[in-house]
Design an enzyme around this catalytic site. Structure first.
Site, PDB file in Angstrom:
ATOM      1  N   HIS A 134       1.771   3.858  -5.597  1.00 19.02           N
ATOM      2  CA  HIS A 134       0.377   3.277  -5.635  1.00 19.02           C
ATOM      3  C   HIS A 134      -0.554   4.019  -5.212  1.00 19.02           C
ATOM      4  O   HIS A 134      -1.714   4.049  -6.039  1.00 19.02           O
ATOM      5  CB  HIS A 134       0.794   2.069  -4.983  1.00 19.02           C
ATOM      6  CG  HIS A 134       2.023   1.165  -5.408  1.00 19.02           C
ATOM      7  ND1 HIS A 134       2.119   0.547  -6.413  1.00 19.02           N
ATOM      8  CD2 HIS A 134       3.287   0.912  -4.759  1.00 19.02           C
ATOM      9  CE1 HIS A 134       3.383  -0.081  -6.425  1.00 19.02           C
ATOM     10  NE2 HIS A 134       3.986   0.280  -5.313  1.00 19.02           N
TER      11      HIS A 134
HETATM   12  O1  RIB Z   1       1.884  -2.948  -2.924  1.00 18.90           O
HETATM   13  C1  RIB Z   1       1.558  -1.426  -2.639  1.00 18.90           C
HETATM   14  C2  RIB Z   1       0.921  -1.302  -1.520  1.00 18.90           C
HETATM   15  O2  RIB Z   1       1.526  -1.895  -0.409  1.00 18.90           O
HETATM   16  C3  RIB Z   1       0.673   0.367  -1.088  1.00 18.90           C
HETATM   17  O3  RIB Z   1      -0.508   0.353  -0.641  1.00 18.90           O
HETATM   18  C4  RIB Z   1       1.676   0.482  -0.024  1.00 18.90           C
HETATM   19  O4  RIB Z   1       1.523   1.684   0.689  1.00 18.90           O
HETATM   20  C5  RIB Z   1       1.728  -0.927   0.549  1.00 18.90           C
HETATM   21  O5  RIB Z   1       0.790  -0.690   1.665  1.00 18.90           O
END
Ligand code: RIB
Ligand code: CA
Length: 324
Positions: free
Chosen positions: A253
């Site tokens: 992500h």
């Molecule tokens: O949903 C994904 C996010 O949540 C990313 O930033 C991951 O590192 C967690 O923090």
């Protein structure tokens, strides 16, 4: 006769950024990508409680900058809990260390003594108008506290490019909410309502931009400490993630938010209205995206909907990681 000046093509000045983060496997990739990219000038890293408690994510941020060979990048510890709600963590995905999968040495250097908020206020106070970009990769607690404590410094912020939210994909940590927004919806509402240029990299994009089958093998083949660490982290991240989400590979992500800063041409999105649900316990943390302009609410966010060339994206990221 005065010779014509050389019409040297000047590279644009690097974009000055502060990364606000909760490492976290995908945060680690994002930080490494930033440190490997001459287009970005990382002024510092601020940490926030998220994937794991704030002291752990702070030590992890120190480990990551040292792995990158950039021990001089300052790491400042920030908020240990959301504005109002109880802390939530994601050790089921990231492991107890937050970056499981590699035999990390202890950080050689401690974080800075200066609190994250003091660092951000000091940096923005000294900055030219619209000259510093904030890149939040975790819950938005620090950014909200900054905007509440020093609203007069909003004009020093060039833009905010964050990883968070989900609309077409629903949620990943609640049925209607993505983790970063779910943990601190009140903070997210402050940030999305601040009137600062904002882009969001949601799971609408990241869940559909999974790492390629060749990703781990090519990381391991780099033959570097960075490659080994990234391959190890990815293997762990895939096992934990696949058990929960059933996908063969994984969405990194946060690295996509950093990639959007570097290569926006690889993405497609839309400037529209995005509001945060903070009242309903059923849908707390939902990012309500007015994608079809059904309201007259302000267009406060560029909502990144998709990556246009996933293989090219990860090929570029790998090439940058290979330089560390
Ligand atoms: O949903 C994904 C996010 O949540 C990313 O930033 C991951 O590192 C967690 O923090
Ligand atoms: Ca994160």
């Amino acid at each position: 006769m005065i010779p014509p000046t050389q019409n040297r093509t000047h590279a644009p000045m690097p974009e000055r950024i502060i990364i606000d983060t909760d490492p976290g496997h995908d945060d680690a990739f994002a930080i490494l990508l930033a440190l490997a990219s001459p287009e970005l000038d990382v002024l510092g890293i601020t940490t926030v409680a998220g994937n794991v408690p704030v002291a752990v994510v702070t030590a992890n941020a120190r480990r990551i900058v040292e792995l990158a060979g950039r021990p001089g990048i300052p790491v400042h510890q920030g908020a240990e809990r959301p504005l109002l709600r109880d802390p939530m963590h994601a050790a089921d995905i990231h492991g107890d260390t937050g970056i499981d999968g590699y035999d990390w040495p202890a950080p050689a250097n401690p974080p800075e003594a200066e609190h994250a908020l003091d660092f951000m206020v000091r940096t923005l106070t000294a900055a030219e108008p619209r000259s510093v970009t904030l890149v939040p990769l975790g819950p938005l607690t620090n950014i909200a506290l900054l905007l509440r404590r020093a609203p007069h410094l909003s004009d020093r912020i060039r833009r905010i490019v964050l990883m968070g939210g989900g609309f077409f994909e629903g949620g990943n940590y609640a049925p209607a909410a993505e983790f970063n927004i779910l943990v601190d919806p009140e903070a997210a509402a402050i940030v999305f309502g601040a009137g600062i240029e904002l882009a969001a990299m949601p799971i609408d994009c990241t869940n559909n931009t999974l790492t390629p089958d060749w990703w781990i093998g090519r990381l391991a083949a780099l033959g570097t400490r960075v490659g080994d660490a990234c391959a190890g982290m990815q293997r762990f991240f895939e096992i934990a993630g696949n058990r929960k989400y059933g996908t063969r590979t994984r969405p990194l992500h946060d690295v996509l938010a950093m990639a959007y800063l570097l290569w926006p041409d690889l993405f497609a999105g839309r400037l529209c209205n995005v509001e945060i649900e903070t009242n309903s316990e059923l849908t707390r943390g939902a990012t309500v995206v007015d994608w079809w302009y059904r309201t007259t609410r302000p267009h406060n966010c560029t909502w990144v909907r998709q990556c246009l060339d996933t293989p090219e994206l990860y090929t570029r990221i790998l090439a940058r990681l290979a330089t560390l």
